[in-house]
Motif scaffolding. Sequence first.
Motif, PDB file in Angstrom:
ATOM      1  N   GLY A 108       0.815  -1.220   0.000  1.00 36.51           N
ATOM      2  CA  GLY A 108       0.000   0.000   0.000  1.00 36.51           C
ATOM      3  C   GLY A 108       0.846   1.266   0.000  1.00 36.51           C
ATOM      4  O   GLY A 108       0.511   2.250  -0.667  1.00 36.51           O
ATOM      5  N   LEU A 109       1.949   1.239   0.742  1.00 40.06           N
ATOM      6  CA  LEU A 109       2.868   2.393   0.748  1.00 40.06           C
ATOM      7  C   LEU A 109       3.474   2.615  -0.637  1.00 40.06           C
ATOM      8  O   LEU A 109       3.589   3.755  -1.093  1.00 40.06           O
ATOM      9  CB  LEU A 109       3.980   2.198   1.781  1.00 40.06           C
ATOM     10  CG  LEU A 109       3.575   2.366   3.233  1.00 40.06           C
ATOM     11  CD1 LEU A 109       4.721   1.964   4.165  1.00 40.06           C
ATOM     12  CD2 LEU A 109       3.152   3.809   3.517  1.00 40.06           C
ATOM     13  N   VAL A 110       3.856   1.534  -1.298  1.00 38.88           N
ATOM     14  CA  VAL A 110       4.402   1.647  -2.659  1.00 38.88           C
ATOM     15  C   VAL A 110       3.364   2.272  -3.585  1.00 38.88           C
ATOM     16  O   VAL A 110       3.675   3.187  -4.360  1.00 38.88           O
ATOM     17  CB  VAL A 110       4.857   0.268  -3.190  1.00 38.88           C
ATOM     18  CG1 VAL A 110       5.163   0.323  -4.689  1.00 38.88           C
ATOM     19  CG2 VAL A 110       6.068  -0.229  -2.414  1.00 38.88           C
ATOM     20  N   TYR A 111       2.122   1.818  -3.481  1.00 32.42           N
ATOM     21  CA  TYR A 111       1.069   2.375  -4.331  1.00 32.42           C
ATOM     22  C   TYR A 111       0.837   3.849  -4.017  1.00 32.42           C
ATOM     23  O   TYR A 111       0.657   4.662  -4.923  1.00 32.42           O
ATOM     24  CB  TYR A 111      -0.230   1.573  -4.181  1.00 32.42           C
ATOM     25  CG  TYR A 111      -0.102   0.141  -4.645  1.00 32.42           C
ATOM     26  CD1 TYR A 111       0.706  -0.204  -5.718  1.00 32.42           C
ATOM     27  CD2 TYR A 111      -0.799  -0.878  -4.014  1.00 32.42           C
ATOM     28  CE1 TYR A 111       0.828  -1.513  -6.143  1.00 32.42           C
ATOM     29  CE2 TYR A 111      -0.692  -2.192  -4.440  1.00 32.42           C
ATOM     30  CZ  TYR A 111       0.130  -2.502  -5.506  1.00 32.42           C
ATOM     31  OH  TYR A 111       0.240  -3.805  -5.931  1.00 32.42           O
ATOM     32  N   GLY A 112       0.849   4.203  -2.731  1.00 29.24           N
ATOM     33  CA  GLY A 112       0.638   5.598  -2.344  1.00 29.24           C
ATOM     34  C   GLY A 112       1.795   6.498  -2.745  1.00 29.24           C
ATOM     35  O   GLY A 112       1.586   7.603  -3.256  1.00 29.24           O
ATOM     36  N   LEU A 113       3.022   6.032  -2.518  1.00 30.98           N
ATOM     37  CA  LEU A 113       4.199   6.845  -2.839  1.00 30.98           C
ATOM     38  C   LEU A 113       4.350   7.091  -4.340  1.00 30.98           C
ATOM     39  O   LEU A 113       4.943   8.083  -4.746  1.00 30.98           O
ATOM     40  CB  LEU A 113       5.466   6.193  -2.285  1.00 30.98           C
ATOM     41  CG  LEU A 113       5.598   6.215  -0.760  1.00 30.98           C
ATOM     42  CD1 LEU A 113       6.786   5.375  -0.303  1.00 30.98           C
ATOM     43  CD2 LEU A 113       5.730   7.646  -0.248  1.00 30.98           C
ATOM     44  N   THR A 114       3.823   6.186  -5.152  1.00 28.72           N
ATOM     45  CA  THR A 114       3.893   6.373  -6.606  1.00 28.72           C
ATOM     46  C   THR A 114       2.629   7.039  -7.146  1.00 28.72           C
ATOM     47  O   THR A 114       2.419   7.071  -8.359  1.00 28.72           O
ATOM     48  CB  THR A 114       4.110   5.020  -7.323  1.00 28.72           C
ATOM     49  OG1 THR A 114       3.000   4.161  -7.050  1.00 28.72           O
ATOM     50  CG2 THR A 114       5.408   4.367  -6.899  1.00 28.72           C
ATOM     51  N   LEU A 115       1.803   7.547  -6.223  1.00 31.25           N
ATOM     52  CA  LEU A 115       0.560   8.238  -6.582  1.00 31.25           C
ATOM     53  C   LEU A 115      -0.367   7.372  -7.442  1.00 31.25           C
ATOM     54  O   LEU A 115      -1.054   7.863  -8.335  1.00 31.25           O
ATOM     55  CB  LEU A 115       0.862   9.571  -7.280  1.00 31.25           C
ATOM     56  CG  LEU A 115       1.774  10.530  -6.508  1.00 31.25           C
ATOM     57  CD1 LEU A 115       2.089  11.759  -7.330  1.00 31.25           C
ATOM     58  CD2 LEU A 115       1.161  10.908  -5.167  1.00 31.25           C
ATOM     59  N   GLY A 116      -0.354   6.073  -7.168  1.00 31.47           N
ATOM     60  CA  GLY A 116      -1.250   5.159  -7.857  1.00 31.47           C
ATOM     61  C   GLY A 116      -0.711   4.564  -9.143  1.00 31.47           C
ATOM     62  O   GLY A 116      -1.336   3.670  -9.714  1.00 31.47           O
ATOM     63  N   ILE A 117       0.440   5.049  -9.598  1.00 31.90           N
ATOM     64  CA  ILE A 117       1.000   4.517 -10.849  1.00 31.90           C
ATOM     65  C   ILE A 117       1.336   3.038 -10.691  1.00 31.90           C
ATOM     66  O   ILE A 117       1.056   2.220 -11.574  1.00 31.90           O
ATOM     67  CB  ILE A 117       2.223   5.338 -11.299  1.00 31.90           C
ATOM     68  CG1 ILE A 117       1.771   6.751 -11.673  1.00 31.90           C
ATOM     69  CG2 ILE A 117       2.952   4.668 -12.462  1.00 31.90           C
ATOM     70  CD1 ILE A 117       2.881   7.741 -11.891  1.00 31.90           C
ATOM     71  N   ALA A 118       1.929   2.667  -9.554  1.00 29.21           N
ATOM     72  CA  ALA A 118       2.255   1.251  -9.313  1.00 29.21           C
ATOM     73  C   ALA A 118       0.988   0.403  -9.237  1.00 29.21           C
ATOM     74  O   ALA A 118       1.000  -0.770  -9.626  1.00 29.21           O
ATOM     75  CB  ALA A 118       3.081   1.111  -8.033  1.00 29.21           C
ATOM     76  N   LEU A 119      -0.103   0.972  -8.752  1.00 32.64           N
ATOM     77  CA  LEU A 119      -1.371   0.239  -8.706  1.00 32.64           C
ATOM     78  C   LEU A 119      -1.881  -0.062 -10.116  1.00 32.64           C
ATOM     79  O   LEU A 119      -2.356  -1.170 -10.396  1.00 32.64           O
ATOM     80  CB  LEU A 119      -2.417   1.026  -7.917  1.00 32.64           C
ATOM     81  CG  LEU A 119      -3.783   0.371  -7.757  1.00 32.64           C
ATOM     82  CD1 LEU A 119      -3.665  -0.963  -7.023  1.00 32.64           C
ATOM     83  CD2 LEU A 119      -4.722   1.293  -7.000  1.00 32.64           C
ATOM     84  N   ILE A 120      -1.753   0.905 -10.995  1.00 34.02           N
ATOM     85  CA  ILE A 120      -2.148   0.695 -12.393  1.00 34.02           C
ATOM     86  C   ILE A 120      -1.274  -0.389 -13.021  1.00 34.02           C
ATOM     87  O   ILE A 120      -1.771  -1.289 -13.710  1.00 34.02           O
ATOM     88  CB  ILE A 120      -2.068   2.014 -13.187  1.00 34.02           C
ATOM     89  CG1 ILE A 120      -3.109   3.005 -12.659  1.00 34.02           C
ATOM     90  CG2 ILE A 120      -2.249   1.765 -14.690  1.00 34.02           C
ATOM     91  CD1 ILE A 120      -2.919   4.430 -13.132  1.00 34.02           C
ATOM     92  N   ILE A 121       0.027  -0.329 -12.749  1.00 30.37           N
ATOM     93  CA  ILE A 121       0.946  -1.340 -13.267  1.00 30.37           C
ATOM     94  C   ILE A 121       0.587  -2.717 -12.706  1.00 30.37           C
ATOM     95  O   ILE A 121       0.581  -3.717 -13.427  1.00 30.37           O
ATOM     96  CB  ILE A 121       2.409  -0.955 -12.955  1.00 30.37           C
ATOM     97  CG1 ILE A 121       2.785   0.288 -13.753  1.00 30.37           C
ATOM     98  CG2 ILE A 121       3.357  -2.112 -13.245  1.00 30.37           C
ATOM     99  CD1 ILE A 121       4.097   0.930 -13.335  1.00 30.37           C
ATOM    100  N   SER A 122       0.253  -2.775 -11.412  1.00 30.46           N
ATOM    101  CA  SER A 122      -0.138  -4.039 -10.791  1.00 30.46           C
ATOM    102  C   SER A 122      -1.382  -4.622 -11.436  1.00 30.46           C
ATOM    103  O   SER A 122      -1.480  -5.839 -11.642  1.00 30.46           O
ATOM    104  CB  SER A 122      -0.395  -3.848  -9.290  1.00 30.46           C
ATOM    105  OG  SER A 122       0.789  -3.993  -8.574  1.00 30.46           O
ATOM    106  N   THR A 123      -2.342  -3.776 -11.755  1.00 31.98           N
ATOM    107  CA  THR A 123      -3.569  -4.221 -12.411  1.00 31.98           C
ATOM    108  C   THR A 123      -3.246  -4.856 -13.760  1.00 31.98           C
ATOM    109  O   THR A 123      -3.763  -5.924 -14.099  1.00 31.98           O
ATOM    110  CB  THR A 123      -4.538  -3.038 -12.588  1.00 31.98           C
ATOM    111  OG1 THR A 123      -4.811  -2.480 -11.306  1.00 31.98           O
ATOM    112  CG2 THR A 123      -5.826  -3.462 -13.252  1.00 31.98           C
ATOM    113  N   ILE A 124      -2.372  -4.203 -14.503  1.00 31.46           N
ATOM    114  CA  ILE A 124      -1.951  -4.734 -15.805  1.00 31.46           C
ATOM    115  C   ILE A 124      -1.212  -6.058 -15.621  1.00 31.46           C
ATOM    116  O   ILE A 124      -1.405  -7.003 -16.387  1.00 31.46           O
ATOM    117  CB  ILE A 124      -1.091  -3.696 -16.562  1.00 31.46           C
ATOM    118  CG1 ILE A 124      -1.954  -2.477 -16.919  1.00 31.46           C
ATOM    119  CG2 ILE A 124      -0.462  -4.311 -17.807  1.00 31.46           C
ATOM    120  CD1 ILE A 124      -1.171  -1.264 -17.381  1.00 31.46           C
TER     121      ILE A 124
END
Length: 135
Positions: A93-109
């Motif tokens: 969650g910290l990784v997703y927050g620190l990247t402003l959600g970009i890592a979350l988008i990458i994770s979804t892909i």
Amino acid sequence: MVRNPAGFWKRLAAGLLDGLIVGLPLVLIGYLITGSWEENWFTTAANIVYGLVVPAVWSGYTVGKKLLGIRIAKVNGEKVGIGTMFLRSVVGGLVYGLTLGIALIISTIMVAAREDKRSIHDFIAGTYVTTEKPA
């Protein structure tokens, strides 16, 4: 070893079910305890505890995952513990927050496109989501 990975839609549906079945009642209880919708420490704490403890004591299942027949498992075959869930939920969650959600988008892909269906938080914790029942 990753076996029978669960795909994007099942994982998303399990998260939505967790939100409806567990999250919504926690929000209501939190409001009754704190008297506030915005500054609700109870709901935040309860969600963190739920995310760390329930999969650790219930063979990688949450309520939503159990309903859909999927669970969190460790790649090395060991049991999922609170430390693993801390890495997966809090550090991820910290990784997703620190990247402003970009890592979350990458994770979804990653979950949609990778054969093993593993996301960034899965790699951080050494986990994957599977349709395989626990041993």
